[in-house]
Write a protein that holds these residues in place. Structure first.
Motif, PDB file in Angstrom:
ATOM      1  N   PHE A  38       1.054  -1.135   0.153  1.00 18.96           N
ATOM      2  CA  PHE A  38      -0.155  -0.064  -0.073  1.00 18.96           C
ATOM      3  C   PHE A  38       0.880   1.214  -0.003  1.00 18.96           C
ATOM      4  CE2 PHE A  38      -3.573  -2.697   1.476  1.00 18.96           C
ATOM      5  CZ  PHE A  38      -4.550  -2.154   0.540  1.00 18.96           C
ATOM      6  N   GLY A  39       1.971   1.163   0.748  1.00 14.20           N
ATOM      7  CA  GLY A  39       2.924   2.274   0.599  1.00 14.20           C
ATOM      8  C   GLY A  39       3.336   2.704  -0.872  1.00 14.20           C
ATOM      9  N   PHE A  40       3.734   1.529  -1.603  1.00  9.98           N
ATOM     10  CA  PHE A  40       4.060   1.757  -3.030  1.00  9.98           C
ATOM     11  C   PHE A  40       2.806   2.291  -3.882  1.00  9.98           C
ATOM     12  CE2 PHE A  40       7.527  -1.083  -1.961  1.00  9.98           C
ATOM     13  CZ  PHE A  40       8.579  -0.180  -2.368  1.00  9.98           C
ATOM     14  N   LEU A  41       1.678   1.835  -3.735  1.00  8.25           N
ATOM     15  CA  LEU A  41       0.307   2.115  -4.403  1.00  8.25           C
ATOM     16  C   LEU A  41      -0.073   3.630  -4.063  1.00  8.25           C
ATOM     17  CD1 LEU A  41      -1.595  -1.399  -4.428  1.00  8.25           C
ATOM     18  CD2 LEU A  41      -0.274  -0.122  -6.442  1.00  8.25           C
ATOM     19  N   THR A  42       0.123   3.814  -2.696  1.00  9.01           N
ATOM     20  CA  THR A  42      -0.732   5.092  -2.453  1.00  9.01           C
ATOM     21  C   THR A  42      -0.462   6.459  -3.118  1.00  9.01           C
ATOM     22  OG1 THR A  42      -0.713   4.327  -0.117  1.00  9.01           O
ATOM     23  CG2 THR A  42      -0.824   6.986  -0.190  1.00  9.01           C
TER      24      THR A  42
END
Length: 318
Positions: A38-42
């Motif tokens: 989620f850190g990469f997708l945010t």
């Protein structure tokens, strides 16, 4: 044989243990990995929400109002008035026809040029690397820079093109200042500036064609035209479908060239849909009407993309 089997089983058990460590007994990934994902997708999700989802929602909302940009608090719900107004808007009709003319001419011209250039640079001749870079270079230049350059070259009094015509004993041409020549000039310039990108994609497709097919065709006595029609074209069909869809959508979004080169002028002969939306939304500040046009235009592009894709699928099925 038995020892190899035992070794394979032991390796399989180790891989299974590693997989189990990644996932718990409920089949879910570890919390640290979910957090990292989620850190990469945010960042991408935030940008998509701000610049894709939110504008679509706002356009859908404003399309049913009389929203005026200088009076944002006075907008009122007016139902389908903006959409009914579109049916009687003569400039909008002209803009759509201009855009349609551009698409119908530039797409086949640009793809034909791209395929021709790809077949040229696909041949094993000296200096191919230079020609590939030369043909592709316009695709990496800014459309604004290209438009300004061609505006200077097509100047009806002092432009380079008219000077060449005069040296050849021909008359000067108005080009961008003529209602009959302005759009045709933009079509040729757009096809030239964009065909390098499609050329590289076609070139990749040509590299993937099995050379033995051409060798078998030579043995059967096929000429160049037969090999092109019955080997090259069918092999490039998936790539052609992709390029037709993407090029058509990009062509319908024409705005930079007419805005910079003619301002939509020569009696509205180069006014396009997107430029008309810009004019009404930001110059006339009528956000409600511009949003209604945008909404209809978006639905039109989605339906067109689906139709082209189905058409190619039906041809492939046959």
């Amino acid at each position: 044989m038995v020892s190899n089997l035992n070794y394979n089983r032991s390796v399989g058990k180790l891989n299974l243990k590693r997989f189990v460590k990644v996932r718990n007994l409920n089949g879910h990934y570890k919390r640290s990995e979910v957090t990292a994902a989620f850190g990469f997708l945010t960042p991408a999700m935030v940008l998509a929400l701000l610049f894709l989802v939110l504008p679509i929602v706002l356009a859908f909302t404003y399309a049913f109002t009389d929203y005026y940009l200088l009076k944002p608090n006075d907008k009122q719900f007016i139902g389908l008035n903006n959409f009914s107004r579109m049916l009687t808007d003569g400039v909008l009709r002209t803009s759509f026809l201009n855009t349609l003319q551009f698409v119908l001419l530039v797409v086949p011209l640009q793809l034909s040029m791209a395929l021709g250039l790809a077949m040229i640079v696909n041949k094993k001749i000296k200096g191919n690397g230079f020609f590939r870079a030369a043909y592709f270079s316009p695709a990496v230049l800014s459309l604004v820079v290209i438009s300004i350059l061609w505006t200077v070259m097509l100047n009806p009094t002092s432009g380079l093109i008219n000077q060449i015509l005069m040296n050849l004993g021909l008359e000067k041409q108005p080009f961008l200042t003529s209602p009959s020549q302005a759009m045709l000039s933009i079509i040729v310039i757009s096809a030239w500036s964009g065909c390098g990108y499609q050329m590289m994609i076609f070139l990749a497709g040509l590299k993937n064609i099995d050379p033995s097919l051409y060798e078998a065709a030579d043995i059967d006595g096929a000429n160049t035209r037969h090999k092109f029609l019955y080997i090259t074209i069918p092999a490039l069909k998936p790539i052609t479908m992709f390029l037709v869809i993407t090029t058509t959508i990009q062509a319908f979004k024409l705005i930079v060239q007419p805005m910079v080169m003619t301002g939509g002028g020569a009696d509205n002969s180069t006014m396009t849909i997107l430029q008309y939306i810009y004019e009404y939304g930001f110059r006339h500040r009528n956000i409600g009407y511009a949003s209604a046009i945008t909404l209809v235009f978006t639905v039109f592009l989605v339906g067109l993309s689906i139709g082209i894709k189905k058409l190619f699928k039906e041809e492939q099925a046959e």
